[in-house]
Scaffold this active site. Sequence first.
Site, PDB file in Angstrom:
ATOM      1  N   PHE A 123      33.987  26.666 -34.876  1.00  0.00           N
ATOM      2  CA  PHE A 123      33.296  27.347 -35.727  1.00  0.00           C
ATOM      3  C   PHE A 123      33.052  29.294 -35.204  1.00  0.00           C
ATOM      4  CE2 PHE A 123      28.936  27.383 -37.571  1.00  0.00           C
ATOM      5  CZ  PHE A 123      28.872  27.280 -38.815  1.00  0.00           C
ATOM      6  N   GLU A 127      27.693  36.857 -34.096  1.00  0.00           N
ATOM      7  CA  GLU A 127      28.183  38.016 -33.357  1.00  0.00           C
ATOM      8  C   GLU A 127      26.693  38.362 -32.118  1.00  0.00           C
ATOM      9  OE1 GLU A 127      29.367  40.484 -37.053  1.00  0.00           O
ATOM     10  OE2 GLU A 127      30.161  39.152 -37.921  1.00  0.00           O
ATOM     11  N   ALA A 130      24.612  39.468 -34.736  1.00  0.00           N
ATOM     12  CA  ALA A 130      24.259  38.675 -35.623  1.00  0.00           C
ATOM     13  C   ALA A 130      24.180  37.087 -35.153  1.00  0.00           C
ATOM     14  CB  ALA A 130      25.009  38.755 -36.941  1.00  0.00           C
ATOM     15  N   GLY A 131      22.707  36.927 -34.440  1.00  0.00           N
ATOM     16  CA  GLY A 131      22.815  35.424 -33.675  1.00  0.00           C
ATOM     17  C   GLY A 131      21.543  34.783 -34.954  1.00  0.00           C
ATOM     18  N   GLN A 353      12.573  16.890  -9.490  1.00  0.00           N
ATOM     19  CA  GLN A 353      11.488  16.728  -8.544  1.00  0.00           C
ATOM     20  C   GLN A 353      11.113  15.567  -7.263  1.00  0.00           C
ATOM     21  OE1 GLN A 353       9.905  19.516  -8.239  1.00  0.00           O
ATOM     22  NE2 GLN A 353       8.115  18.730  -7.218  1.00  0.00           N
ATOM     23  N   GLU A 380      22.968  26.431 -31.714  1.00  0.00           N
ATOM     24  CA  GLU A 380      22.217  26.167 -33.397  1.00  0.00           C
ATOM     25  C   GLU A 380      21.099  25.328 -33.965  1.00  0.00           C
ATOM     26  OE1 GLU A 380      24.895  22.176 -33.968  1.00  0.00           O
ATOM     27  OE2 GLU A 380      25.931  22.750 -32.659  1.00  0.00           O
TER      28      GLU A 380
END
Length: 395
Positions: A123, A127, A130-131, A353, A380
């Site tokens: 998919f 870019e 352009a996230g 931890q 996403e």
Amino acid sequence: MDFSLTAEQRQIRDTVAAFVDDEVVPRAAEIDETDEFPADLVAEMAELGLLGMPFPEEYGGAGLDYHSYAIGIEEISRGSGGLGTIVAAHTSLAGNMVYEFGDQAQKEEYLTPLAEGTDIGAFALSEAGAGSDVPAMTTKAEKREAGTASERSGGAAEKDGDEYVIDGGKLWTSNGSVADTVIVFAKTDPEAGNKGISSFVVRPEEDDGFIVEGTEHKLGDKGCPTAELRFDDLRLPAARRLGDEGEGFVQSLKTLNGGRISIAARGVGIARAAKEEAVDYATDREQFDQQIAEFQAIQHKLADMDTKIQTAKLLMHKAADLKMAGDDYIKQAAQAKLHASEVSREVANEAIQVHGGYGYTKDFPVERYYRDAKLNEIYEGTSEVLRNTIAQRML
């Protein structure tokens, strides 16, 4: 309200869990170390029907409900976060785009091999500039008069306007370097903002101009190649467009919304693996003449881990339930993904931890869980964007 699993859901859980324990867990450290795409394990998952879980049988899928799909992703991710991403990106994103927005011919030609697992899907949306801001993409798909028969790969000359030429590039494409089918988003009308974006089916082996520039060296999520792609005069027939022109932005939002349930499942799976390692270590490690599990401080950590995981599972299944019912689940999917993402990181952190110094080494898998978990808060839909989404639905 019924919280029990159906017989089919239990069977799916047990089948996938057995596969993960027998085949994935023994290979997980190797996959993490080499960062090589585990083609043999993916092929085995395809044979089990795990690459087409939520798709109808008529298209080669398993016809499972979304609860079963989430359970499957949870179990796969428990063994390997990278494998979880491979299946989620293939199914929730690439496959679902064709299933939801493709016509009958497109489903038969492209969804069936994806659902059967003979093809791998990717998919390509993000870019460099352009996230989260999808409309800022610069990749363009220009409609042109098609070439003559000699200029195209077989067939008669096409009519005017039935061909697109894509130029641009994409980043952060999971499965991008190994995919047989890539869903690419591009601007068909650069002046129309988010209403000028369309989506296309690209076949890397068939389409000249599809170039894999390289893959990223990531903190975690190893085994799933995250590719940088470039499109150089990439020509596609109009029959490869999904839906109408200008529908791509809305398609991407709907697809990512459903995909968030699978990322919630990935988070739950990783958190479960970290918690189980912490419990095993706490009951094995002795200090001051007793198991460290007998110390209240350790017990509180384990109690918090399990409680957080249970709440994440409930949110995940709530979103899946609404999706199956056909109700609005935007807020619930965002909440499930947000909470499970943060829980996976928090639980993995506490597992380290509990292990003390050993947890900071590769001798134990908890450091891998921590690295794999961090990605959940980014892809996403970042946690910040999801909080915006939740608040907007509230207001």
